[in-house]
Scaffold this motif. Structure first.
Motif, mmCIF file in Angstrom:
data_model
loop_
_atom_site.group_PDB
_atom_site.id
_atom_site.type_symbol
_atom_site.label_atom_id
_atom_site.label_comp_id
_atom_site.label_asym_id
_atom_site.label_seq_id
_atom_site.Cartn_x
_atom_site.Cartn_y
_atom_site.Cartn_z
ATOM 1 N N THR B 307 0.830 -1.202 0.000
ATOM 2 C CA THR B 307 0.000 0.000 0.000
ATOM 3 C C THR B 307 0.865 1.253 0.000
ATOM 4 O OG1 THR B 307 -1.419 -1.250 1.494
ATOM 5 C CG2 THR B 307 -1.958 1.085 1.185
ATOM 6 N N THR B 308 0.605 2.152 -0.920
ATOM 7 C CA THR B 308 1.297 3.438 -0.883
ATOM 8 C C THR B 308 0.651 4.291 0.197
ATOM 9 O OG1 THR B 308 1.724 3.287 -3.234
ATOM 10 C CG2 THR B 308 1.923 5.465 -2.240
ATOM 11 N N PRO B 309 1.415 4.704 1.211
ATOM 12 C CA PRO B 309 0.787 5.427 2.317
ATOM 13 C C PRO B 309 0.177 6.749 1.849
ATOM 14 C CG PRO B 309 3.031 4.745 2.876
ATOM 15 C CD PRO B 309 2.854 4.521 1.410
ATOM 16 N N PRO B 310 -1.060 7.022 2.269
ATOM 17 C CA PRO B 310 -1.662 8.314 1.944
ATOM 18 C C PRO B 310 -1.097 9.397 2.861
ATOM 19 C CG PRO B 310 -3.142 7.041 3.324
ATOM 20 C CD PRO B 310 -1.939 6.167 3.077
ATOM 21 N N ALA B 311 -1.335 10.655 2.497
ATOM 22 C CA ALA B 311 -0.907 11.751 3.363
ATOM 23 C C ALA B 311 -1.874 11.855 4.530
ATOM 24 C CB ALA B 311 -0.879 13.051 2.566
ATOM 25 N N ILE B 312 -1.345 11.770 5.746
ATOM 26 C CA ILE B 312 -2.181 11.834 6.946
ATOM 27 C C ILE B 312 -1.853 13.124 7.683
ATOM 28 C CG2 ILE B 312 -2.631 10.771 9.201
ATOM 29 C CD1 ILE B 312 -3.538 8.978 7.027
ATOM 30 N N GLU B 313 -2.882 13.888 8.044
ATOM 31 C CA GLU B 313 -2.633 15.073 8.857
ATOM 32 C C GLU B 313 -2.687 14.653 10.321
ATOM 33 O OE1 GLU B 313 -4.700 18.621 7.806
ATOM 34 O OE2 GLU B 313 -3.482 19.797 9.199
ATOM 35 N N ALA B 314 -1.508 14.457 10.900
ATOM 36 C CA ALA B 314 -1.431 13.894 12.238
ATOM 37 C C ALA B 314 -1.685 14.949 13.305
ATOM 38 C CB ALA B 314 -0.057 13.267 12.461
ATOM 39 N N ALA B 315 -1.434 16.182 12.985
ATOM 40 C CA ALA B 315 -1.697 17.301 13.878
ATOM 41 C C ALA B 315 -1.858 18.498 12.953
ATOM 42 C CB ALA B 315 -0.528 17.507 14.841
ATOM 43 N N GLY B 317 -1.301 21.153 10.543
ATOM 44 C CA GLY B 317 -0.113 21.574 9.805
ATOM 45 C C GLY B 317 0.971 20.521 9.697
ATOM 46 N N ARG B 318 0.754 19.343 10.280
ATOM 47 C CA ARG B 318 1.779 18.298 10.221
ATOM 48 C C ARG B 318 1.283 17.113 9.413
ATOM 49 N NH1 ARG B 318 5.271 16.757 15.209
ATOM 50 N NH2 ARG B 318 6.485 16.119 13.385
ATOM 51 N N ILE B 319 1.999 16.837 8.334
ATOM 52 C CA ILE B 319 1.556 15.775 7.435
ATOM 53 C C ILE B 319 2.650 14.730 7.296
ATOM 54 C CG2 ILE B 319 0.927 15.299 5.027
ATOM 55 C CD1 ILE B 319 -0.393 18.095 5.054
ATOM 56 N N ALA B 320 2.260 13.473 7.299
ATOM 57 C CA ALA B 320 3.237 12.408 7.074
ATOM 58 C C ALA B 320 2.601 11.336 6.204
ATOM 59 C CB ALA B 320 3.707 11.816 8.392
ATOM 60 N N ARG B 321 3.456 10.694 5.405
ATOM 61 C CA ARG B 321 2.991 9.575 4.584
ATOM 62 C C ARG B 321 3.626 8.300 5.116
ATOM 63 N NH1 ARG B 321 1.199 9.803 -0.679
ATOM 64 N NH2 ARG B 321 0.646 11.871 -1.440
ATOM 65 N N CYS B 322 2.954 7.711 6.103
ATOM 66 C CA CYS B 322 3.461 6.480 6.705
ATOM 67 C C CYS B 322 2.273 5.752 7.288
ATOM 68 C CB CYS B 322 4.475 6.812 7.805
ATOM 69 S SG CYS B 322 4.875 5.397 8.853
ATOM 70 N N LEU B 323 2.188 4.446 7.030
ATOM 71 C CA LEU B 323 1.025 3.696 7.513
ATOM 72 C C LEU B 323 1.001 3.602 9.032
ATOM 73 C CD1 LEU B 323 0.839 0.751 4.935
ATOM 74 C CD2 LEU B 323 -0.386 2.937 4.926
ATOM 75 N N ARG B 324 2.156 3.874 9.682
ATOM 76 C CA ARG B 324 2.192 3.802 11.148
ATOM 77 C C ARG B 324 1.842 5.133 11.813
ATOM 78 N NH1 ARG B 324 1.816 -0.302 9.467
ATOM 79 N NH2 ARG B 324 3.343 -1.969 9.262
ATOM 80 N N VAL B 325 1.601 6.156 10.990
ATOM 81 C CA VAL B 325 1.234 7.462 11.552
ATOM 82 C C VAL B 325 -0.277 7.608 11.422
ATOM 83 C CG1 VAL B 325 1.409 9.958 11.239
ATOM 84 C CG2 VAL B 325 3.444 8.524 11.036
ATOM 85 N N HIS B 326 -0.932 8.011 12.525
ATOM 86 C CA HIS B 326 -2.386 8.074 12.490
ATOM 87 C C HIS B 326 -2.877 9.480 12.739
ATOM 88 C CE1 HIS B 326 -2.512 3.797 12.207
ATOM 89 N NE2 HIS B 326 -1.669 3.724 13.224
ATOM 90 N N ALA B 327 -4.010 9.790 12.110
ATOM 91 C CA ALA B 327 -4.663 11.071 12.381
ATOM 92 C C ALA B 327 -5.285 10.990 13.766
ATOM 93 C CB ALA B 327 -5.729 11.333 11.328
ATOM 94 N N PRO B 328 -5.390 12.124 14.478
ATOM 95 C CA PRO B 328 -5.949 12.079 15.829
ATOM 96 C C PRO B 328 -7.347 11.471 15.853
ATOM 97 C CG PRO B 328 -5.161 14.304 15.292
ATOM 98 C CD PRO B 328 -4.949 13.469 14.085
ATOM 99 N N GLU B 329 -8.207 11.774 14.841
ATOM 100 C CA GLU B 329 -9.573 11.226 14.836
ATOM 101 C C GLU B 329 -9.542 9.704 14.753
ATOM 102 O OE1 GLU B 329 -8.624 14.685 13.245
ATOM 103 O OE2 GLU B 329 -8.891 13.158 11.719
ATOM 104 N N ALA B 330 -8.596 9.198 13.987
ATOM 105 C CA ALA B 330 -8.547 7.761 13.766
ATOM 106 C C ALA B 330 -8.437 7.007 15.088
ATOM 107 C CB ALA B 330 -7.372 7.412 12.862
#
Ligand SMILES: Nc1ncnc2c1ncn2[C@@H]1O[C@H](COP(=O)(O)OP(=O)(O)OP(=O)(O)O)[C@@H](O)[C@H]1O
Ligand SMILES: Nc1ncnc2c1ncn2[C@@H]1O[C@H](COP(=O)(O)OP(=O)(O)OP(=O)(O)O)[C@@H](O)[C@H]1O
Ligand code: SF4
Ligand SMILES: [Mg+2]
Ligand SMILES: [Mg+2]
Lengths: 354, 333
Positions: B307-315, B317-330
């Motif tokens: 899976t190509t990691p999607p861009a996740i807004e973890a906080a 203004g902070r974006i990461a493309r990694c399957l191990r990084v989660h958005a706060p809502e998630a």
């Protein structure tokens, strides 16, 4: 530096024993002529290396730092005799290099190897890399099969599986892998000293750390002595026992790594260290430690060559050149009038009495 | 300029891809880069050699060879669609809206013409002012970038200037038409440490005084810490992490950024091994499927290789493309 624990099992080539420095250089000079006009007459000289003296003990790493063009690579090429010095003494393990009664240049070169910055262009593009590693030993008479077998062992030692990589050509390797091959090639002749001139500078940060770890491990395992040249002050600190700082063809400061970084004496060393970007966005540098660019080595400033940029310069600084002085190998020395109580500089250190 | 260019982002890049097509291979140099930049911001683009930093900068100015490169996605600068611009519009944009400085300043100057004459000429062409006014402006610019004895230095040929002065002269040239966006591709890498810090401080000051936006390409985390508001970290043609410089340097989200920070030599105790990222960056002709960093990543699982990691807004203004990084809502779901 801890010569007692890094002491090599007796090496047949060792002449002077553990207390004899592997390398002594005194007053080394190299001035490159600049020719001009149709007749190609020499109109000036680049004073690339202008009276450099230092010592390297067996088993230690001497780091050399300084700005671009200060003469680091010229020192390296003089140590390998890729260039002929214009003057000075060059003593390898107690024997004068290239002089009657001393060690021949050819013999010295077997014991000293060099790794350059440009990993790509120093390998033959039409030869599999194991061939490049075996090339030196074959040229020196090792039978082909044995040289190739050794080359494959060396590739394994630098972390390249010979089955996967031995037959590859340079263009089939990444920059870090090519630099590992260069290290293997330098080790193929079983050198005692390796001169690393910006050997990791062209590598990406994540690869640089791998190669630095490798160099440290090899040094311990093979009891090597390194001269490590770089403009990266952090890398030099990490790898070196002692550090030498150059400015415009001269040594301005030399001493144990910790002393240089914790208590630098020369204003140029201090400026250099203070110019390093802070890794902290809340502590940005608001002012540059020194202004201006290094002047030309063709017409270096009189007296102390740093006086044109030094915040502490006084008339004595342009009038007379400060001496580096002498001391034992571990001495921390700086060529600055402020370090000399008798210089007449108003900030000169007072004589320390015990 | 239209109204949206004034109030909205200055630069909007969406899903930008650049392929270099040759007979033997297809290099996917940029693979879906997305970022936006507000006016007056300084963005540092970090990343390893070959990760697509320079190609992204060149795409912003459409400086890529048109026959051999395929650009897809969207690029808007000051509200204008750069990929749709005519040659004439591009010429107007280059220099006036966006200008660029490079690592090797010699390439920006003609070696046989005095630097002052070159800058004067650019000002005359772009601004339509007379020779004397253009010359005066060139002098002002030399003083702005703090070139000592500016008047005499205008008469110098490029090779007569030291590295630091040449870099300043190139900055003066780049600023001559008051660009809204300055693209700086490793402009201090070739300079001495004592000169590099002078140029960084100068660029920061100019950026603040002129209210200009700057995209600064570097592989040096220290340089980013000195100059950036935000950073974007590239790996294999993608922005794998972006955010405010403080946050990214202090608590990186993406494993590559974390590895880069840990392996950068900076006062680690000698005598102990440095932390490293194992392996080597991928071959851009032959990118692995899924996350390009997976072969080197200690957190990678089978999912990362497919899976190509999607861009996740973890906080914010902070974006990461990694399957191990989660958005706060998630985390709440
Ligand atoms: N063959 C040569 N002929 C003329 N000048 C030379 C020659 N080789 C080097 N120089 C000059 O000698 C000076 C010292 O050069 P050197 O390459 O030793 O510097 P360096 O400290 O290694 O710099 P860098 O960090 O850029 O590698 C420089 O001014 C350089 O231009
Ligand atoms: N004109 C071109 N034709 C083909 N491939 C190219 C071209 N320009 C760049 N590339 C390739 O595109 C990829 C990205 O290159 P780019 O120059 O953007 O890297 P970079 O991140 O700027 O690296 P560096 O830090 O080394 O400057 C590389 O694999 C490069 O070889
Ligand atoms: S000798 Fe003078 S000019 Fe040179 S570093 Fe010392 S104080 Fe500065
Ligand atoms: Mg050099
Ligand atoms: Mg680049």
């Amino acid at each position: 530096m801890d010569t007692s624990t890094t002491l090599a099992p007796i090496d047949a080539r060792d002449r002077g024993g553990p207390r004899q420095p592997l390398l002594i250089v005194r007053n080394l000079r190299k001035h490159f002529p600049i020719r001009s006009g149709v007749l190609g007459r020499v109109s000036a000289h680049v004073r690339a290396v202008d009276g450099v003296s230092f010592t390297v003990m067996k088993g230690e790493t001497l780091g050399i730092v300084g700005e671009s063009g200060c003469g680091k690579s010229t020192v390296a090429r003089l140590l390998m005799r890729l260039l002929k010095p214009d003057g000075g003494e060059h003593i390898f393990d107690g024997e004068a290099v290239g002089e009657a009664g001393g060690i021949s240049v050819a013999e010295m070169r077997r014991q000293v190897q060099m790794v350059f910055q440009d990993s790509a262009s120093s390998l033959n593009p039409r030869m599999p890399v194991q061939g490049s590693v075996a090339f030196g030993p074959i040229a020196f008479g090792t039978p082909r099969d044995r040289a190739l077998a050794q080359a494959r062992q060396l590739l394994a030692k630098v972390g390249l599986d010979p089955v996967l990589y031995g037959g590859r050509y340079p263009h089939e390797l990444s920059g870090g892998q090519k630099q590992r091959v260069n290290v293997a090639r330098a080790l193929a002749l079983d050198p005692r000293m390796v001169i690393l001139d910006e050997a990791v500078s062209a590598l990406d940060k994540s690869i640089e750390a791998q190669v630095l770890n490798l160099l440290q491990a090899l040094r311990r395992e093979l009891q090597l002595t390194y001269v490590f040249i770089s403009h990266d002050l952090s890398v030099v600190r990490w790898i070196s026992d002692r550090v030498m700082v150059m400015y415009l063809g001269e040594v301005v400061e030399i001493g144990p790594s910790n002393a240089i970084y914790e208590t630098p004496k020369h204003p140029y060393t201090r400026a250099l260290l203070a110019s390093r970007p802070a890794l902290d966005p809340d502590n940005r540098r608001l002012e540059a430690p020194v202004s201006g660019d290094p002047p030309s080595p063709i017409n270096p400033p009189s007296g102390c060559r740093f006086h044109t940029r030094c915040p502490f310069a006084e008339p004595v600084c342009s009038a007379r050149a400060p001496a580096l002085g002498e001391g034992d190998v571990m001495a921390h020395l700086a060529a600055c009038h402020m370090q000399d109580a008798a210089s007449g500089h108003s900030k000169a250190v007072r004589e320390i009495r015990h | 300029m239209n109204a949206s260019g004034k109030t909205g982002p200055l630069v909007e890049v969406e899903d930008l891809s650049v392929n270099f097509v040759t007979r033997e291979s297809n290099v996917r140099a940029v693979n879906g880069v997305t970022f936006t930049m507000m006016p007056g911001e300084v963005l540092c683009v970090l990343g390893e050699s070959g990760s697509g930093k320079s190609v992204t900068m060149r795409a912003l100015m459409r400086l890529l060879p048109p026959k051999r490169s395929v650009i897809t996605g969207k690029i808007r600068v000051a509200g204008e669609d750069v990929l749709a611009m005519s040659e004439a519009a591009l010429r107007r944009m280059r220099g006036a809206t966006v200008s660029m400085i490079f690592q090797e300043p010699m390439t920006a100057f003609d070696p046989v013409t005095r630097v002052g004459d070159q800058i004067t000429e650019v000002i005359r062409l772009h601004r339509g002012v007379n020779q004397a006014a253009a010359r005066q402006r060139a002098l002002d610019l030399f003083e702005l970038v703090r070139i000592p004895s500016a008047q005499q230095r205008l008469d110098a040929y490029p090779h007569e200037l030291s590295g630091g002065l040449r870099q300043r002269a190139m900055i003066a040239l780049a600023l001559s038409c008051e660009p809204k966006l300055l693209l700086a591709d490793e402009p201090t890498t070739a300079l001495d440490a004592t000169v590099q810090i002078q140029v960084l401080i100068l660029l920061r000051r100019l950026q603040q005084e002129l209210g200009m936006s700057v995209i600064f390409v570097t592989h040096d985390l220290g340089v980013a810490a000195e100059i950036a508001d935000r950073v974007a970290v590239m790996y294999a043609g993608r922005v794998v992490e972006s955010g405010p410089v403080r946050d990214v340097l202090r608590s990186p989200l993406h494993p590559y950024t974390a590895g880069l920070l840990a392996s950068t030599v900076h006062d680690q105790p000698p005598g102990r091994d440095l932390e490293t990222i194992p392996g080597a960056p991928p071959d851009m002709r032959n990118l692995p499927p899924g996350c390009s960093f997976a072969p080197r990543c200690s957190l990678a699982g089978d999912d990362c290789r497919t899976t190509t990691p999607p861009a996740i807004e973890a906080a914010p203004g902070r974006i990461a493309r990694c399957l191990r990084v989660h958005a706060p809502e998630a985390a709440l779901v």
